[in-house]
Design a protein around this motif. Structure first.
Motif, PDB file in Angstrom:
ATOM      1  N   PRO A  59      17.298   4.422  11.031  1.00 62.19           N
ATOM      2  CA  PRO A  59      16.312   3.681  11.825  1.00 62.19           C
ATOM      3  C   PRO A  59      16.914   3.088  13.090  1.00 62.19           C
ATOM      4  CG  PRO A  59      16.829   2.512   9.782  1.00 62.19           C
ATOM      5  CD  PRO A  59      17.419   3.884   9.661  1.00 62.19           C
ATOM      6  N   GLU A  60      18.233   2.773  13.050  1.00 63.09           N
ATOM      7  CA  GLU A  60      18.877   2.233  14.250  1.00 63.09           C
ATOM      8  C   GLU A  60      18.908   3.271  15.366  1.00 63.09           C
ATOM      9  OE1 GLU A  60      19.903  -0.061  10.783  1.00 63.09           O
ATOM     10  OE2 GLU A  60      20.237   2.083  11.156  1.00 63.09           O
ATOM     11  N   VAL A  61      19.142   4.537  15.002  1.00 62.84           N
ATOM     12  CA  VAL A  61      19.142   5.605  15.995  1.00 62.84           C
ATOM     13  C   VAL A  61      17.730   5.800  16.556  1.00 62.84           C
ATOM     14  CG1 VAL A  61      19.537   8.069  16.395  1.00 62.84           C
ATOM     15  CG2 VAL A  61      21.114   6.773  14.955  1.00 62.84           C
ATOM     16  N   ALA A  62      16.731   5.805  15.668  1.00 65.13           N
ATOM     17  CA  ALA A  62      15.342   5.971  16.121  1.00 65.13           C
ATOM     18  C   ALA A  62      14.944   4.834  17.049  1.00 65.13           C
ATOM     19  CB  ALA A  62      14.405   6.035  14.919  1.00 65.13           C
ATOM     20  N   GLU A  63      15.356   3.609  16.730  1.00 64.90           N
ATOM     21  CA  GLU A  63      15.028   2.465  17.575  1.00 64.90           C
ATOM     22  C   GLU A  63      15.702   2.591  18.936  1.00 64.90           C
ATOM     23  OE1 GLU A  63      14.836  -2.401  17.242  1.00 64.90           O
ATOM     24  OE2 GLU A  63      16.234  -1.292  15.977  1.00 64.90           O
ATOM     25  N   ALA A  64      16.970   3.033  18.941  1.00 67.12           N
ATOM     26  CA  ALA A  64      17.677   3.217  20.209  1.00 67.12           C
ATOM     27  C   ALA A  64      17.005   4.290  21.061  1.00 67.12           C
ATOM     28  CB  ALA A  64      19.136   3.591  19.937  1.00 67.12           C
ATOM     29  N   LEU A  65      16.534   5.339  20.425  1.00 68.63           N
ATOM     30  CA  LEU A  65      15.830   6.402  21.148  1.00 68.63           C
ATOM     31  C   LEU A  65      14.505   5.896  21.707  1.00 68.63           C
ATOM     32  CD1 LEU A  65      16.628   9.343  18.720  1.00 68.63           C
ATOM     33  CD2 LEU A  65      17.250   9.265  21.145  1.00 68.63           C
ATOM     34  N   ASP A  66      13.787   5.070  20.934  1.00 69.30           N
ATOM     35  CA  ASP A  66      12.548   4.461  21.430  1.00 69.30           C
ATOM     36  C   ASP A  66      12.818   3.661  22.703  1.00 69.30           C
ATOM     37  OD1 ASP A  66      10.199   5.147  20.083  1.00 69.30           O
ATOM     38  OD2 ASP A  66      10.643   3.836  18.404  1.00 69.30           O
ATOM     39  N   GLN A  67      13.881   2.871  22.689  1.00 72.70           N
ATOM     40  CA  GLN A  67      14.228   2.069  23.864  1.00 72.70           C
ATOM     41  C   GLN A  67      14.622   2.953  25.039  1.00 72.70           C
ATOM     42  OE1 GLN A  67      17.306  -0.538  22.403  1.00 72.70           O
ATOM     43  NE2 GLN A  67      15.877  -1.850  21.268  1.00 72.70           N
ATOM     44  N   ASP A 112      18.093   0.400  -0.929  1.00 73.32           N
ATOM     45  CA  ASP A 112      18.230   0.907   0.431  1.00 73.32           C
ATOM     46  C   ASP A 112      16.892   1.339   1.010  1.00 73.32           C
ATOM     47  OD1 ASP A 112      20.932   0.460   0.305  1.00 73.32           O
ATOM     48  OD2 ASP A 112      21.464   2.540  -0.154  1.00 73.32           O
ATOM     49  N   GLN A 113      16.034   1.874   0.160  1.00 72.02           N
ATOM     50  CA  GLN A 113      14.721   2.302   0.647  1.00 72.02           C
ATOM     51  C   GLN A 113      13.920   1.107   1.163  1.00 72.02           C
ATOM     52  OE1 GLN A 113      12.053   4.022  -2.249  1.00 72.02           O
ATOM     53  NE2 GLN A 113      10.875   5.124  -0.692  1.00 72.02           N
ATOM     54  N   LEU A 114      14.028  -0.024   0.468  1.00 73.35           N
ATOM     55  CA  LEU A 114      13.342  -1.236   0.914  1.00 73.35           C
ATOM     56  C   LEU A 114      13.866  -1.667   2.279  1.00 73.35           C
ATOM     57  CD1 LEU A 114      11.492  -3.704   0.424  1.00 73.35           C
ATOM     58  CD2 LEU A 114      13.426  -4.781  -0.762  1.00 73.35           C
ATOM     59  N   THR A 115      15.177  -1.688   2.437  1.00 75.77           N
ATOM     60  CA  THR A 115      15.770  -2.088   3.715  1.00 75.77           C
ATOM     61  C   THR A 115      15.314  -1.173   4.838  1.00 75.77           C
ATOM     62  OG1 THR A 115      17.714  -2.984   2.598  1.00 75.77           O
ATOM     63  CG2 THR A 115      17.931  -2.478   4.943  1.00 75.77           C
TER      64      THR A 115
END
Length: 280
Positions: A59-67, A136-139
């Motif tokens: 999710p950190e990579v996806a968020e960075a790509l969104d930005q 981990d799925q919850l996080t």
């Protein structure tokens, strides 16, 4: 052969759609994988694997790509769908979530919970845990949901109206401090120019949406679709006559609701009645 959307021509399979969007965004930007990797600080091979569907990253990579691409919440929403256990989401719900990320305006009615776009991290975590998600799925799902909320703060943010049954506010979290944070967040979000929050009091009695969570999506091109959900199932509604009937019901509920200003006062009164946070 993967199913293709009749509207966009893109895949409706979550993992394939995620990979397609990544590739399209990069090529439209005119970047090479090497340039993308240098800009974001990850190895270019990671983005190549993501675009080929070999991995979805984090999710950190996806968020960075969104930005990077200026698409707040879109890629995180697609990542969340791609990461989910396929048994968790029926195909029609996957389609709804994809269209939600593309909508120009959203109208919501909530029966028992606050919509994900207005949830705090503590509220989202408690709600997902109540649904049996852990570890981990919850996080990952909490992080992805928080990332999706950014769509309401973008320069091209959609207008979002939520009408909440009073029952939503009478179902607090077990942690009083987290519940206070959620109510304060709801008030703060309602002060944003693109967000409207209204409350329907118990005293109005039964109405057309008394047991139905509903979300209307105003899509590119002016088309409106709706997602209707009860405690046991959900249905994606696209047929024009059915959507219009739902809209008439929604308009009637909106007429019964407190005004945005009075709704804010109502939530503030609930906050005043909460026990004070313990001193530290």
């Amino acid at each position: 052969m993967p199913t293709r959307s009749a509207v966009t021509g893109r895949s409706t399979d979550p993992r394939r759609r995620f990979a397609e969007e990544l590739r399209l965004l990069r090529t439209h930007r005119g970047e090479s994988l090497r340039q993308l990797g240098k800009a974001l600080g990850w190895d270019a091979s990671l983005f190549g694997k993501m675009e080929r569907g070999h991995t979805i990253g984090s999710p950190e990579v996806a968020e960075a790509l969104d930005q990077h691409y200026g698409t707040p919440g879109l890629l995180l929403a697609l990542w969340e769908l791609a990461a989910a256990d396929p048994t968790q989401f029926k195909e029609r719900y996957r389609r709804y979530m994809l269209l939600e990320s593309e909508a120009g305006s959203l109208w919501h009615y909530g029966v028992s919970t606050i919509h994900g776009l207005l949830q705090t991290k503590g509220y989202a975590r408690s709600l997902l845990m109540a649904g049996g998600i852990s570890g981990d799925q919850l996080t990952r799902q909490v992080d992805a949901r928080m990332g999706r909320c950014e769509v309401l703060h973008a320069d091209s943010a959609p207008h979002f109206r939520t009408i909440l049954s009073e029952a939503v506010l009478c179902t607090p979290l077990a942690d009083a401090n987290e519940w206070r944070k959620q109510l304060e967040h709801l008030v703060a979000m309602g002060e944003q120019p693109n967000i409207t929050v209204q409350i329907v009091r118990f005293e109005v009695g039964l109405h057309a949406l008394s047991n139905t969570d509903t979300m209307f999506l105003r899509l590119p091109g002016g088309r409106t679709s709706a997602w209707v959900e009860t405690g046991y199932s959900g249905e994606f509604v696209e047929e024009t006559a059915s959507v219009e009937r739902l809209q008439h019901a929604y308009d009637a509920v909106r007429d019964l609701a407190l005004s945005p200003a009075d709704s804010r006062k109502f939530v503030m009164r609930m906050l005043e009645e909460l026990p004070c946070e313990p001193s530290t």
